[in-house]
Write a protein that holds these residues in place. Sequence first.
Motif, PDB file in Angstrom:
ATOM      1  N   ALA A   1      49.315  22.731 -84.707  1.00 39.84           N
ATOM      2  CA  ALA A   1      49.659  24.162 -84.686  1.00 39.84           C
ATOM      3  C   ALA A   1      50.416  24.553 -85.950  1.00 39.84           C
ATOM      4  O   ALA A   1      50.272  25.677 -86.431  1.00 39.84           O
ATOM      5  N   ALA A   2      51.199  23.646 -86.510  1.00 37.24           N
ATOM      6  CA  ALA A   2      51.934  23.947 -87.746  1.00 37.24           C
ATOM      7  C   ALA A   2      50.967  24.230 -88.896  1.00 37.24           C
ATOM      8  O   ALA A   2      51.188  25.146 -89.690  1.00 37.24           O
ATOM      9  N   ASP A   3      49.869  23.482 -88.973  1.00 36.96           N
ATOM     10  CA  ASP A   3      48.864  23.724 -90.013  1.00 36.96           C
ATOM     11  C   ASP A   3      48.142  25.051 -89.788  1.00 36.96           C
ATOM     12  O   ASP A   3      47.829  25.769 -90.736  1.00 36.96           O
ATOM     13  N   ALA A   4      47.867  25.378 -88.533  1.00 39.39           N
ATOM     14  CA  ALA A   4      47.217  26.651 -88.220  1.00 39.39           C
ATOM     15  C   ALA A   4      48.128  27.823 -88.594  1.00 39.39           C
ATOM     16  O   ALA A   4      47.666  28.826 -89.137  1.00 39.39           O
ATOM     17  N   ALA A   5      49.412  27.694 -88.318  1.00 36.97           N
ATOM     18  CA  ALA A   5      50.362  28.752 -88.669  1.00 36.97           C
ATOM     19  C   ALA A   5      50.444  28.905 -90.183  1.00 36.97           C
ATOM     20  O   ALA A   5      50.462  30.027 -90.708  1.00 36.97           O
ATOM     21  N   LYS A   6      50.472  27.789 -90.893  1.00 38.30           N
ATOM     22  CA  LYS A   6      50.541  27.832 -92.352  1.00 38.30           C
ATOM     23  C   LYS A   6      49.293  28.486 -92.930  1.00 38.30           C
ATOM     24  O   LYS A   6      49.378  29.284 -93.869  1.00 38.30           O
ATOM     25  N   HIS A   7      48.117  28.181 -92.361  1.00 39.91           N
ATOM     26  CA  HIS A   7      46.862  28.776 -92.830  1.00 39.91           C
ATOM     27  C   HIS A   7      46.875  30.300 -92.662  1.00 39.91           C
ATOM     28  O   HIS A   7      46.346  31.021 -93.496  1.00 39.91           O
ATOM     29  N   ASN A   8      47.491  30.771 -91.579  1.00 41.37           N
ATOM     30  CA  ASN A   8      47.545  32.210 -91.311  1.00 41.37           C
ATOM     31  C   ASN A   8      48.762  32.880 -91.943  1.00 41.37           C
ATOM     32  O   ASN A   8      48.951  34.084 -91.778  1.00 41.37           O
ATOM     33  N   GLY A   9      49.616  32.106 -92.615  1.00 45.52           N
ATOM     34  CA  GLY A   9      50.741  32.685 -93.344  1.00 45.52           C
ATOM     35  C   GLY A   9      51.881  33.161 -92.459  1.00 45.52           C
ATOM     36  O   GLY A   9      52.549  34.129 -92.799  1.00 45.52           O
ATOM     37  N   VAL A  10      52.086  32.507 -91.331  1.00 44.59           N
ATOM     38  CA  VAL A  10      53.180  32.876 -90.429  1.00 44.59           C
ATOM     39  C   VAL A  10      53.993  31.629 -90.089  1.00 44.59           C
ATOM     40  O   VAL A  10      53.537  30.500 -90.267  1.00 44.59           O
ATOM     41  N   HIS A  11      55.190  31.848 -89.591  1.00 43.69           N
ATOM     42  CA  HIS A  11      56.047  30.758 -89.152  1.00 43.69           C
ATOM     43  C   HIS A  11      55.492  30.181 -87.849  1.00 43.69           C
ATOM     44  O   HIS A  11      54.855  30.894 -87.061  1.00 43.69           O
ATOM     45  N   LEU A  12      55.750  28.910 -87.611  1.00 48.48           N
ATOM     46  CA  LEU A  12      55.241  28.249 -86.408  1.00 48.48           C
ATOM     47  C   LEU A  12      55.706  28.942 -85.137  1.00 48.48           C
ATOM     48  O   LEU A  12      54.923  29.134 -84.202  1.00 48.48           O
TER      49      LEU A  12
ATOM     50  N   PHE B   1      53.683  32.020 -84.582  1.00 46.94           N
ATOM     51  CA  PHE B   1      52.334  31.655 -84.134  1.00 46.94           C
ATOM     52  C   PHE B   1      52.339  31.307 -82.653  1.00 46.94           C
ATOM     53  O   PHE B   1      51.472  31.741 -81.901  1.00 46.94           O
ATOM     54  N   LYS B   2      53.335  30.534 -82.230  1.00 48.14           N
ATOM     55  CA  LYS B   2      53.433  30.158 -80.811  1.00 48.14           C
ATOM     56  C   LYS B   2      53.625  31.375 -79.922  1.00 48.14           C
ATOM     57  O   LYS B   2      53.057  31.462 -78.833  1.00 48.14           O
ATOM     58  N   LYS B   3      54.439  32.327 -80.366  1.00 46.48           N
ATOM     59  CA  LYS B   3      54.723  33.504 -79.558  1.00 46.48           C
ATOM     60  C   LYS B   3      53.532  34.466 -79.525  1.00 46.48           C
ATOM     61  O   LYS B   3      53.241  35.070 -78.498  1.00 46.48           O
TER      62      LYS B   3
ATOM     63  N   TYR C   1      50.162  33.727 -80.264  1.00 43.51           N
ATOM     64  CA  TYR C   1      48.897  33.163 -79.801  1.00 43.51           C
ATOM     65  C   TYR C   1      49.086  31.987 -78.835  1.00 43.51           C
ATOM     66  O   TYR C   1      48.510  30.914 -79.032  1.00 43.51           O
ATOM     67  N   PRO C   2      49.843  32.154 -77.755  1.00 40.67           N
ATOM     68  CA  PRO C   2      50.039  31.013 -76.840  1.00 40.67           C
ATOM     69  C   PRO C   2      48.749  30.587 -76.136  1.00 40.67           C
ATOM     70  O   PRO C   2      48.612  29.436 -75.742  1.00 40.67           O
ATOM     71  N   HIS C   3      47.794  31.511 -76.013  1.00 46.93           N
ATOM     72  CA  HIS C   3      46.540  31.200 -75.330  1.00 46.93           C
ATOM     73  C   HIS C   3      45.646  30.254 -76.136  1.00 46.93           C
ATOM     74  O   HIS C   3      44.722  29.666 -75.594  1.00 46.93           O
ATOM     75  N   LEU C   4      45.931  30.077 -77.427  1.00 49.00           N
ATOM     76  CA  LEU C   4      45.120  29.199 -78.260  1.00 49.00           C
ATOM     77  C   LEU C   4      45.679  27.784 -78.368  1.00 49.00           C
ATOM     78  O   LEU C   4      44.989  26.885 -78.825  1.00 49.00           O
ATOM     79  N   LEU C   5      46.908  27.597 -77.954  1.00 47.76           N
ATOM     80  CA  LEU C   5      47.569  26.307 -78.098  1.00 47.76           C
ATOM     81  C   LEU C   5      47.105  25.336 -77.021  1.00 47.76           C
ATOM     82  O   LEU C   5      47.039  25.677 -75.842  1.00 47.76           O
ATOM     83  N   LYS C   6      46.774  24.128 -77.439  1.00 41.40           N
ATOM     84  CA  LYS C   6      46.393  23.062 -76.521  1.00 41.40           C
ATOM     85  C   LYS C   6      47.417  21.945 -76.681  1.00 41.40           C
ATOM     86  O   LYS C   6      47.680  21.488 -77.790  1.00 41.40           O
ATOM     87  N   ARG C   7      48.002  21.495 -75.585  1.00 38.66           N
ATOM     88  CA  ARG C   7      48.994  20.425 -75.640  1.00 38.66           C
ATOM     89  C   ARG C   7      48.273  19.086 -75.574  1.00 38.66           C
ATOM     90  O   ARG C   7      47.484  18.833 -74.672  1.00 38.66           O
ATOM     91  N   VAL C   8      48.551  18.236 -76.543  1.00 40.93           N
ATOM     92  CA  VAL C   8      47.988  16.888 -76.600  1.00 40.93           C
ATOM     93  C   VAL C   8      49.168  15.932 -76.512  1.00 40.93           C
ATOM     94  O   VAL C   8      49.971  15.852 -77.426  1.00 40.93           O
ATOM     95  N   GLY C   9      49.279  15.266 -75.396  1.00 41.24           N
ATOM     96  CA  GLY C   9      50.448  14.429 -75.167  1.00 41.24           C
ATOM     97  C   GLY C   9      51.634  15.293 -74.761  1.00 41.24           C
ATOM     98  O   GLY C   9      51.482  16.450 -74.364  1.00 41.24           O
ATOM     99  N   LYS C  10      52.826  14.743 -74.867  1.00 47.01           N
ATOM    100  CA  LYS C  10      54.012  15.479 -74.440  1.00 47.01           C
ATOM    101  C   LYS C  10      54.487  16.493 -75.474  1.00 47.01           C
ATOM    102  O   LYS C  10      55.054  17.516 -75.123  1.00 47.01           O
TER     103      LYS C  10
END
Length: 78
Positions: A25-36, A39-41, A43-52
């Motif tokens: 998600a940090a790379d996706a936020a950087k690509h879109n020019g926003v802080h992580l 991005f989380k706030k 686009y929460p519907h796009l985030l997929k949790r992998v592991g904990k």
Amino acid sequence: MKPKPALPSDIVGLSPFELARKIPAADAAKHNGVHLDTFKKTYPHLLKRVGKRRLMVTVYDTIVLPPPNAARGPPAAR
């Protein structure tokens, strides 16, 4: 029928397998020019949790998204 919108030029050469690949998600936020956190706030519907702890986003979603500021319009219009 409405015509389908044209795909961004970044997507045209990528295979479906490459578009479905998950990136941090940090790379996706950087690509879109926003802080992580933004991005989380926004686009929460796009985030997929992998592991904990790891949050991932697909390459397709990263490329197709408009930046959060462009989605809301200019500040004077609000």
